[in-house]
Design a protein around this motif. Structure first.
Motif, PDB file in Angstrom:
ATOM      1  N   MET A   1      33.675  78.437  40.783  1.00  0.00           N
ATOM      2  CA  MET A   1      33.927  77.543  41.043  1.00  0.00           C
ATOM      3  C   MET A   1      34.992  76.643  41.615  1.00  0.00           C
ATOM      4  O   MET A   1      34.898  75.444  42.257  1.00  0.00           O
ATOM      5  CB  MET A   1      32.743  76.434  40.271  1.00  0.00           C
ATOM      6  CG  MET A   1      31.376  76.653  40.479  1.00  0.00           C
ATOM      7  SD  MET A   1      30.192  76.344  41.635  1.00  0.00           S
ATOM      8  CE  MET A   1      31.069  74.914  41.740  1.00  0.00           C
ATOM      9  N   VAL A   2      35.677  77.098  40.494  1.00  0.00           N
ATOM     10  CA  VAL A   2      37.176  76.409  40.842  1.00  0.00           C
ATOM     11  C   VAL A   2      38.658  77.543  40.788  1.00  0.00           C
ATOM     12  O   VAL A   2      38.329  77.924  40.254  1.00  0.00           O
ATOM     13  CB  VAL A   2      37.977  75.374  39.525  1.00  0.00           C
ATOM     14  CG1 VAL A   2      39.149  75.251  39.867  1.00  0.00           C
ATOM     15  CG2 VAL A   2      36.629  74.361  39.445  1.00  0.00           C
TER      16      VAL A   2
ATOM     17  N   GLU B   1      29.931  71.965  44.989  1.00  0.00           N
ATOM     18  CA  GLU B   1      31.016  72.609  46.251  1.00  0.00           C
ATOM     19  C   GLU B   1      31.967  73.455  45.674  1.00  0.00           C
ATOM     20  O   GLU B   1      32.792  72.492  44.348  1.00  0.00           O
ATOM     21  CB  GLU B   1      31.103  72.214  46.901  1.00  0.00           C
ATOM     22  CG  GLU B   1      29.812  71.775  47.451  1.00  0.00           C
ATOM     23  CD  GLU B   1      29.055  72.319  48.263  1.00  0.00           C
ATOM     24  OE1 GLU B   1      29.650  73.471  48.713  1.00  0.00           O
ATOM     25  OE2 GLU B   1      27.939  71.814  48.691  1.00  0.00           O
ATOM     26  N   PRO B   2      31.984  74.712  46.208  1.00  0.00           N
ATOM     27  CA  PRO B   2      33.715  75.119  45.188  1.00  0.00           C
ATOM     28  C   PRO B   2      34.665  74.396  44.893  1.00  0.00           C
ATOM     29  O   PRO B   2      35.408  73.627  46.489  1.00  0.00           O
ATOM     30  CB  PRO B   2      33.822  77.194  46.123  1.00  0.00           C
ATOM     31  CG  PRO B   2      32.245  77.084  46.222  1.00  0.00           C
ATOM     32  CD  PRO B   2      31.920  76.296  46.684  1.00  0.00           C
ATOM     33  N   ILE B   3      35.745  74.715  44.346  1.00  0.00           N
ATOM     34  CA  ILE B   3      37.512  73.667  44.870  1.00  0.00           C
ATOM     35  C   ILE B   3      38.341  74.565  44.270  1.00  0.00           C
ATOM     36  O   ILE B   3      38.635  75.534  43.479  1.00  0.00           O
ATOM     37  CB  ILE B   3      37.467  72.858  44.073  1.00  0.00           C
ATOM     38  CG1 ILE B   3      36.032  71.703  44.049  1.00  0.00           C
ATOM     39  CG2 ILE B   3      38.267  71.771  43.419  1.00  0.00           C
ATOM     40  CD1 ILE B   3      35.842  70.635  42.590  1.00  0.00           C
ATOM     41  N   GLN B   4      38.940  74.652  45.684  1.00  0.00           N
ATOM     42  CA  GLN B   4      39.987  75.353  45.851  1.00  0.00           C
ATOM     43  C   GLN B   4      41.887  74.825  45.610  1.00  0.00           C
ATOM     44  O   GLN B   4      42.150  73.883  46.035  1.00  0.00           O
ATOM     45  CB  GLN B   4      40.477  76.215  46.914  1.00  0.00           C
ATOM     46  CG  GLN B   4      39.764  77.343  46.821  1.00  0.00           C
ATOM     47  CD  GLN B   4      39.017  77.996  48.588  1.00  0.00           C
ATOM     48  OE1 GLN B   4      40.939  79.020  48.192  1.00  0.00           O
ATOM     49  NE2 GLN B   4      38.427  78.140  48.935  1.00  0.00           N
TER      50      GLN B   4
ATOM     51  N   GLN C   1      38.072  78.155  31.844  1.00  0.00           N
ATOM     52  CA  GLN C   1      37.282  77.584  30.717  1.00  0.00           C
ATOM     53  C   GLN C   1      35.731  77.338  31.804  1.00  0.00           C
ATOM     54  O   GLN C   1      34.701  76.983  31.375  1.00  0.00           O
ATOM     55  CB  GLN C   1      37.365  76.585  29.975  1.00  0.00           C
ATOM     56  CG  GLN C   1      38.160  75.560  31.131  1.00  0.00           C
ATOM     57  CD  GLN C   1      37.524  74.564  31.071  1.00  0.00           C
ATOM     58  OE1 GLN C   1      36.340  73.964  30.195  1.00  0.00           O
ATOM     59  NE2 GLN C   1      37.140  73.810  32.134  1.00  0.00           N
ATOM     60  N   PHE C   2      35.723  77.414  33.345  1.00  0.00           N
ATOM     61  CA  PHE C   2      34.816  76.917  33.938  1.00  0.00           C
ATOM     62  C   PHE C   2      33.706  77.821  33.527  1.00  0.00           C
ATOM     63  O   PHE C   2      33.851  79.011  34.537  1.00  0.00           O
ATOM     64  CB  PHE C   2      35.186  76.345  34.819  1.00  0.00           C
ATOM     65  CG  PHE C   2      35.722  75.179  35.540  1.00  0.00           C
ATOM     66  CD1 PHE C   2      35.159  73.971  35.719  1.00  0.00           C
ATOM     67  CD2 PHE C   2      36.865  74.993  35.437  1.00  0.00           C
ATOM     68  CE1 PHE C   2      35.698  72.914  35.691  1.00  0.00           C
ATOM     69  CE2 PHE C   2      38.163  73.980  35.746  1.00  0.00           C
ATOM     70  CZ  PHE C   2      36.905  72.740  35.845  1.00  0.00           C
TER      71      PHE C   2
ATOM     72  N   THR D   1      36.389  66.415  51.235  1.00  0.00           N
ATOM     73  CA  THR D   1      36.317  66.062  50.180  1.00  0.00           C
ATOM     74  C   THR D   1      36.197  67.242  49.547  1.00  0.00           C
ATOM     75  O   THR D   1      35.404  67.840  49.009  1.00  0.00           O
ATOM     76  CB  THR D   1      36.067  65.111  49.753  1.00  0.00           C
ATOM     77  OG1 THR D   1      34.663  65.323  49.543  1.00  0.00           O
ATOM     78  CG2 THR D   1      36.522  63.398  51.110  1.00  0.00           C
ATOM     79  N   PHE D   2      37.359  67.515  48.353  1.00  0.00           N
ATOM     80  CA  PHE D   2      37.507  68.801  47.501  1.00  0.00           C
ATOM     81  C   PHE D   2      37.012  69.861  47.549  1.00  0.00           C
ATOM     82  O   PHE D   2      36.812  70.050  46.466  1.00  0.00           O
ATOM     83  CB  PHE D   2      36.123  67.448  46.526  1.00  0.00           C
ATOM     84  CG  PHE D   2      36.809  66.277  45.518  1.00  0.00           C
ATOM     85  CD1 PHE D   2      37.961  65.707  45.768  1.00  0.00           C
ATOM     86  CD2 PHE D   2      36.091  65.444  46.214  1.00  0.00           C
ATOM     87  CE1 PHE D   2      37.927  64.201  45.191  1.00  0.00           C
ATOM     88  CE2 PHE D   2      35.606  64.080  45.927  1.00  0.00           C
ATOM     89  CZ  PHE D   2      37.066  63.659  45.449  1.00  0.00           C
TER      90      PHE D   2
END
Length: 203
Positions: free
Chosen positions: A98-99, A70-73, A92-93, A6-7
């Motif tokens: 990570m994003v 966890e990384p989010i794409q 801004q992360f 997920t995510f």
């Protein structure tokens, strides 16, 4: 594009929905690839990137993703609404990578955004095919009902008997979930066919 958790991949897109008294409204969906669940649904004023950035921010807050481990794409199309303020918000992360934003058809990313596009199709042609929305309030009530219908009452074949909400809550799809029940039903059908003596195949 198939996620392993997920995510991992979040799909975002917009579509236009006509209303009788309020004109055409712009609807935004955010969908999780792995669970097939809708994470957020918002009617926005127009196609400016500031609104899409707000939708993503609300999605991350709602699902506690601001400090996700966890990384989010984020998967989107080439529309201008997915640039500008959206890219500023992603920048801004504090932790790099990570994003990450992936744009369909750019930077060798050859996948489609059909996960969220299919959700719009279901909303328009399955859920709302016999409905007419009067105004923004009426449409908002409709998508609130659709949110529950889509996440809690549908069973996508990829989830093997689970709803999107169940997978989003942590259950893992298992293709062998009904293996023993299927075997038992095959044996039962065989016995019924044999006892009926329709032909010599089961003798």
């Amino acid at each position: 594009l198939f996620a392993s958790r997920t995510f991992e991949y979040l799909h975002i897109d917009t579509t236009l929905i006509p209303t009788l008294k309020g004109g055409t409204k712009r609807l935004v969906f955010v969908k999780d690839n792995f669970s097939k669940a809708l994470l957020h649904k918002v009617i926005v004023p127009d196609g400016k990137s500031v609104w899409i950035a707000d939708v993503l921010k609300e999605t991350f807050i709602k699902h506690h993703l601001m400090n996700y481990k966890e990384p989010i794409q984020i998967i989107s199309d080439k529309g201008s609404e997915n640039r500008g303020e959206v890219l500023k918000w992603i920048d801004q992360f504090e932790q790099p990578n990570m994003v990450i934003k992936k744009t369909v058809g750019e930077d060798h990313f050859k996948y489609y955004n059909n996960e969220v596009e299919s959700s719009f199709h279901i909303f328009k042609n399955e859920f709302s095919c016999d409905k007419t929305y009067n105004d923004t309030v009426d449409l908002q009530n409709g998508i609130d009902e659709f949110y529950i219908y889509f996440n809690e009452k549908r069973y996508p074949k990829e989830l093997y008997g689970l709803t999107p909400q169940q997978v989003l809550n942590g259950e893992i799809p298992d293709k062998d979930r009904f293996k023993e029940q299927i075997k038992a039903q095959k044996r039962l059908r065989y016995q019924k066919n044999k006892s009926a003596k329709f032909c010599d195949v089961c003798s």
